[in-house]
Design a protein around this motif. Sequence first.
Motif, PDB file in Angstrom:
ATOM      1  N   ALA A 182       1.869   2.690  15.313  1.00  0.00           N
ATOM      2  CA  ALA A 182       2.094   3.438  16.785  1.00  0.00           C
ATOM      3  C   ALA A 182       2.489   4.724  16.605  1.00  0.00           C
ATOM      4  CB  ALA A 182       3.234   2.488  17.560  1.00  0.00           C
ATOM      5  N   LEU A 183       3.397   5.011  15.481  1.00  0.00           N
ATOM      6  CA  LEU A 183       3.869   6.322  15.173  1.00  0.00           C
ATOM      7  C   LEU A 183       2.913   7.334  15.005  1.00  0.00           C
ATOM      8  CD1 LEU A 183       6.544   8.159  14.425  1.00  0.00           C
ATOM      9  CD2 LEU A 183       5.887   7.583  12.269  1.00  0.00           C
ATOM     10  N   PHE A 184       1.834   6.904  14.035  1.00  0.00           N
ATOM     11  CA  PHE A 184       0.604   8.041  13.638  1.00  0.00           C
ATOM     12  C   PHE A 184      -0.336   8.077  14.712  1.00  0.00           C
ATOM     13  CE2 PHE A 184       2.173   6.767   9.153  1.00  0.00           C
ATOM     14  CZ  PHE A 184       2.587   8.149   8.904  1.00  0.00           C
ATOM     15  N   GLN A 185      -0.579   7.112  15.454  1.00  0.00           N
ATOM     16  CA  GLN A 185      -1.473   7.045  16.739  1.00  0.00           C
ATOM     17  C   GLN A 185      -0.958   7.759  17.858  1.00  0.00           C
ATOM     18  OE1 GLN A 185      -3.784   5.797  14.722  1.00  0.00           O
ATOM     19  NE2 GLN A 185      -5.345   6.471  16.212  1.00  0.00           N
ATOM     20  N   TYR A 186       0.158   7.579  18.221  1.00  0.00           N
ATOM     21  CA  TYR A 186       0.607   7.794  19.612  1.00  0.00           C
ATOM     22  C   TYR A 186       1.709   8.892  19.801  1.00  0.00           C
ATOM     23  CZ  TYR A 186      -2.148   3.782  20.458  1.00  0.00           C
ATOM     24  OH  TYR A 186      -2.931   2.720  20.407  1.00  0.00           O
ATOM     25  N   THR A 187       2.325   9.089  18.584  1.00  0.00           N
ATOM     26  CA  THR A 187       3.313  10.419  19.069  1.00  0.00           C
ATOM     27  C   THR A 187       2.999  11.501  18.352  1.00  0.00           C
ATOM     28  OG1 THR A 187       4.711   9.875  16.771  1.00  0.00           O
ATOM     29  CG2 THR A 187       5.133   8.498  18.653  1.00  0.00           C
ATOM     30  N   PRO A 188       3.514  12.793  18.874  1.00  0.00           N
ATOM     31  CA  PRO A 188       3.132  14.184  18.584  1.00  0.00           C
ATOM     32  C   PRO A 188       3.369  14.225  17.057  1.00  0.00           C
ATOM     33  CG  PRO A 188       4.411  14.133  20.520  1.00  0.00           C
ATOM     34  CD  PRO A 188       4.240  12.962  20.192  1.00  0.00           C
ATOM     35  N   VAL A 189       4.583  13.897  16.497  1.00  0.00           N
ATOM     36  CA  VAL A 189       4.999  14.168  15.437  1.00  0.00           C
ATOM     37  C   VAL A 189       3.783  13.163  14.279  1.00  0.00           C
ATOM     38  CG1 VAL A 189       6.801  13.504  13.632  1.00  0.00           C
ATOM     39  CG2 VAL A 189       7.542  14.131  15.888  1.00  0.00           C
ATOM     40  N   GLY A 220      -4.572   6.548  -1.111  1.00  0.00           N
ATOM     41  CA  GLY A 220      -4.949   7.164   0.156  1.00  0.00           C
ATOM     42  C   GLY A 220      -5.470   6.453   1.365  1.00  0.00           C
ATOM     43  N   SER A 221      -5.575   5.178   1.218  1.00  0.00           N
ATOM     44  CA  SER A 221      -5.952   4.428   2.231  1.00  0.00           C
ATOM     45  C   SER A 221      -4.930   3.431   2.557  1.00  0.00           C
ATOM     46  CB  SER A 221      -7.315   3.588   1.837  1.00  0.00           C
ATOM     47  OG  SER A 221      -7.539   2.473   2.442  1.00  0.00           O
ATOM     48  N   ILE A 222      -4.380   3.420   3.782  1.00  0.00           N
ATOM     49  CA  ILE A 222      -3.391   2.595   4.346  1.00  0.00           C
ATOM     50  C   ILE A 222      -3.629   1.190   4.246  1.00  0.00           C
ATOM     51  CG2 ILE A 222      -1.794   1.971   6.035  1.00  0.00           C
ATOM     52  CD1 ILE A 222      -1.126   5.150   6.236  1.00  0.00           C
ATOM     53  N   PRO A 223      -4.647   0.680   5.052  1.00  0.00           N
ATOM     54  CA  PRO A 223      -5.213  -0.596   4.935  1.00  0.00           C
ATOM     55  C   PRO A 223      -5.446  -1.018   3.370  1.00  0.00           C
ATOM     56  CG  PRO A 223      -6.448   0.770   6.493  1.00  0.00           C
ATOM     57  CD  PRO A 223      -5.660   1.739   5.756  1.00  0.00           C
ATOM     58  N   GLY A 224      -5.891  -0.151   2.741  1.00  0.00           N
ATOM     59  CA  GLY A 224      -6.144  -0.615   1.109  1.00  0.00           C
ATOM     60  C   GLY A 224      -4.874  -0.791   0.537  1.00  0.00           C
ATOM     61  N   ALA A 225      -3.819  -0.095   0.869  1.00  0.00           N
ATOM     62  CA  ALA A 225      -2.708  -0.404   0.200  1.00  0.00           C
ATOM     63  C   ALA A 225      -2.076  -1.673   0.505  1.00  0.00           C
ATOM     64  CB  ALA A 225      -1.624   0.610   0.575  1.00  0.00           C
ATOM     65  N   LEU A 226      -2.254  -1.961   1.946  1.00  0.00           N
ATOM     66  CA  LEU A 226      -1.586  -3.547   2.237  1.00  0.00           C
ATOM     67  C   LEU A 226      -2.763  -4.459   1.737  1.00  0.00           C
ATOM     68  CD1 LEU A 226      -0.849  -2.564   5.993  1.00  0.00           C
ATOM     69  CD2 LEU A 226       0.572  -2.929   4.211  1.00  0.00           C
ATOM     70  N   ALA A 227      -3.770  -4.286   1.960  1.00  0.00           N
ATOM     71  CA  ALA A 227      -4.691  -5.380   1.207  1.00  0.00           C
ATOM     72  C   ALA A 227      -4.700  -5.462  -0.182  1.00  0.00           C
ATOM     73  CB  ALA A 227      -6.089  -4.831   1.382  1.00  0.00           C
ATOM     74  N   GLY A 272       8.541  -9.252   8.734  1.00  0.00           N
ATOM     75  CA  GLY A 272       8.994  -7.786   8.495  1.00  0.00           C
ATOM     76  C   GLY A 272       8.048  -6.899   8.295  1.00  0.00           C
ATOM     77  N   THR A 273       7.258  -7.245   7.307  1.00  0.00           N
ATOM     78  CA  THR A 273       5.983  -6.408   6.857  1.00  0.00           C
ATOM     79  C   THR A 273       5.020  -6.080   8.120  1.00  0.00           C
ATOM     80  OG1 THR A 273       6.099  -7.361   4.735  1.00  0.00           O
ATOM     81  CG2 THR A 273       3.692  -5.894   5.090  1.00  0.00           C
ATOM     82  N   ALA A 274       4.782  -7.109   9.014  1.00  0.00           N
ATOM     83  CA  ALA A 274       3.920  -6.932   9.915  1.00  0.00           C
ATOM     84  C   ALA A 274       4.530  -5.992  11.304  1.00  0.00           C
ATOM     85  CB  ALA A 274       3.596  -8.358  10.503  1.00  0.00           C
ATOM     86  N   VAL A 275       5.804  -6.280  11.336  1.00  0.00           N
ATOM     87  CA  VAL A 275       6.226  -5.516  12.450  1.00  0.00           C
ATOM     88  C   VAL A 275       6.451  -3.835  12.091  1.00  0.00           C
ATOM     89  CG1 VAL A 275       8.645  -5.252  13.317  1.00  0.00           C
ATOM     90  CG2 VAL A 275       7.785  -7.296  13.219  1.00  0.00           C
ATOM     91  N   LEU A 276       6.769  -3.783  10.661  1.00  0.00           N
ATOM     92  CA  LEU A 276       6.895  -2.429  10.130  1.00  0.00           C
ATOM     93  C   LEU A 276       5.439  -1.545  10.153  1.00  0.00           C
ATOM     94  CD1 LEU A 276       9.139  -0.646   8.985  1.00  0.00           C
ATOM     95  CD2 LEU A 276       8.350  -1.211   6.746  1.00  0.00           C
ATOM     96  N   CYS A 277       4.446  -2.428   9.773  1.00  0.00           N
ATOM     97  CA  CYS A 277       3.128  -1.666  10.115  1.00  0.00           C
ATOM     98  C   CYS A 277       2.751  -1.415  11.454  1.00  0.00           C
ATOM     99  CB  CYS A 277       2.084  -2.731   9.327  1.00  0.00           C
ATOM    100  SG  CYS A 277       2.609  -2.979   7.625  1.00  0.00           S
ATOM    101  N   GLY A 278       3.101  -2.306  12.335  1.00  0.00           N
ATOM    102  CA  GLY A 278       2.728  -1.976  13.715  1.00  0.00           C
ATOM    103  C   GLY A 278       3.542  -0.704  14.128  1.00  0.00           C
TER     104      GLY A 278
END
Lengths: 290, 252, 358
Positions: free
Chosen positions: A157-164, A234-241, A147-153
């Motif tokens: 995608a949201l931050f990288q590819y959508t205008p919002v 403030g770092s998203i990869p940091g939070a996950l790690a 679930g975590t992996a899917v959510l992160c994916g």
Amino acid sequence: MSQVIQIFMSGLAEGCIYALVALGFVLIYKATEMVNFAQGDLMMLGAFVGYFLIVGLGANYWIALVGAVVIMAVFSYALDVFVLRRVIGQPQFAVVMLTIGLGFVFRAAASMIWGANPLAFVTPFTDGTTSIGGAPIPDVSLSIVAGTAVLCGLLFALFQYTPVGVAMQAASQNQLAAYYMGIPVKRIFALIWAISGGVAAVAGILLAPLTLIDTSIGFLGLKAFAAAVLGGFGSIPGALAGGIAIGLIEQFSGVYLMDGFKDIAAYVVLLLVLFVRPQGLFGAAARKRV
Amino acid sequence: MIALEARELALHFGGIKAVDGISFQVPERSVFTLIGPNGAGKTTVFNLISRIYEPTAGRLIFEGRDITTVPPHDIARRGIARTFQNIELFENATVLQNLLLGRHAHAAGNVVAELMFLPGVRRREIAHREAVERVIDFLNLEPHRDTLISGLSYGVRKIVELGRALCTEPRLLLLDEPSSGLNPEETDDLVFWIQDIRDILGITVLMVEHDMGLVSKVSDHVLALNHGQVIASGTPGAVKSDPQVVKAYLGG
Amino acid sequence: MRYQFKTSYDRDIDLFGDAAQRNWYLALLAVLCAAPLVLEQFWLGELSYVFILSIAAVGLMLLTGYTGQVSLCHGAFLGIGAYAYAVLLQRGVPFFVAAPLASLITAGVGAAIGFPALRLVGIYLAMATLAFNFIVEYVFVHWDSVTGGFSGFAVPQPTVFGYSIVDYPLFYYLTLAALLFALFVANNIMRAPTGRALIALRDSEVAAQSMGVKLTRYKTISFALSAGLTGFAGAFFAHKIGYLAPDAFGILLSIQLLLMVVVGGLGSFRGAIFGALFVGALPSVIALLRDFLPQSVARQPGLEPGLFGLILIGFILFEPHGIEGRWRKLRLFFSQFPMYRVATFKKQKSFTKSERFR
């Protein structure tokens, strides 16, 4: 060997929960510079909403999952519009105290609505096991990791590819400039809160089969907070790690170190890391220009 | 006598050479001005002198002594004070408290005596207060003595910051764009103050300034920087008409 | 309107602004000294509790309100003070030595935690202090030989001036005197060069440094003084709760202390006392309220923390300067009576100023 795999998997699962809550902290912090101490309590509310949908209304697990995410997202959106928006421009400290207050209120409300006794609901993963490398691993752990992996994916995608998503990134880098460029900063902030609320709901429902649901599971937020700081706030990869690291440290120290040390292992590691790297593992050292 | 000397001073941020091996000598009791387009490295030189940045190479010599490795909080005690480009005052304190903090370099305190506020502490406080009042007189800050900084106009804040630097009783004063944000009358006052600081108080002034009118009126010596390097040096008139300087400002 | 005419520099240095202010405070002190004549022991106990909390809040105010360093481990400092004091009493050390010594020990621990925390700012500092609080709790639980572990131990009750220390009104007067001493010391440091240096490093570290303030030294001093005052409060707190156990000094106590300084109003010792009064009195007020509420609501276990949270939210949203801020507005309202304008304290709309850089 199989014991190590088991410990590793349960640490990973626990760590993913921390990571998800930490992710909620970091999303809000990156965008709005607000530190949301109530993130753990949002997760607690998410778990209770899931309980209400599954046990109270008899909904299917998957429908309840989506439903809880939507409800918590709307709730968090409203929270920003009616409460948090008012403190924009006040010091960070004020926001911390405000969200601590919100946490108190959420816990009180939950205990009034659902009572103080622990609750549980059945999920498709409850009681199942899958064998990995000869070690039986509970399906619950696997569901949390997946679930975590899917959510992160999805978030990526949201931050990288959508205008919002791009607008969110812009608002987080420079509020005023984003506003001048016509980005509705207020609405973007509320949306960020909504996303955080949704992530919290997912975390709560994934966590539910692992422990019982009661009003105190929100305190798990403190460890998630340690995870976010460990990774560098403030770092998203940091939070996950950071989340996964703390989950693993806890499980292994619980088995191999002295009695009771499990509860503070995360904090000891955090202190040690901060004294060497005051900005956390992945945080950027910044200083004011004069 | 030379007050401050920079020898081959350099500061590199990764590949960016913010200051690229510059040398200059600031004579005692003079007004020495750094000019140059934005990003030329002027403020960086200030930050190097006040030891906020660590130089990549080169030496700084103040009154014949090397200060390149002195810790930043020791700079004030050695006789160098500064102001900041964007004003760094203590916002939630009064003008008086800000100025008194300027006395900190002279306020070697004993915490235990301060906890009890022994007579010695009171005596020293009054001595500091007298020194501060002289600066208040000098800069006409009397009406603002007990006002919080957050309630002051930009122009007055600039003056308070200058006052705070003077309270340290410096022998070298670093002024980072003292006239930015001031109106024409306030700038005129500034001309007199800078001259008085040099002539009456006998303090050497090193400043960064964009207002060429002000620069021409008060400077004894001007140093033009661009891309972290010295492009011209001399009297205000000579530097202003230097073709390299003109080119740097007009672009090209 | 009231004006203060100052005719000497001493007037600016003195603890009281003018004679009128001093007389008001003396009157308040006289009332407090006379209180045992009219109040029952229960209320004296409540008042002493508020005094003790006030000392701790004054300590935290020094660090958070004046030095701008947030701390989530003052509950632990209170605990270290309480344990150190009680252990000293057990070893036969008399009260008048044990209390200051406990304060010194806590100050030492404060300096020890303050020194490595120097490079941490904002949220990192909050988290580090939170972590420290958990670790101290762990030590209380696991250092059995001294702390008595989970179950803890009863605090000895020494004899002071011929009475047992926990007798009233003796304990009431002792805590009142301790609070006065704490206020005296804290106000002294704030009007001396050290206090100004603390304010300076709260408002601008760079400028403070360039004026000669050694950041490491003053942050350590601030942590030590703050912890010392809080540890001093711990000595009296130990008697107030009578029995020391680790769970009394958890993170919730730290948060409560932080609430006091925020609700009271950051940057004012008077605010710290307002805050302590508020937080100390709230449970009693809620207990009184319960009698008037319908059974179904009054029986809710979450009532107290919930109200607590609501009040905190209310303060942050509507009165960010705390009770002290409200007090100033009231005073201005009366002193300027027909001329008072609401706009005097109007907040400007703003956007978030980044605190990512310090």
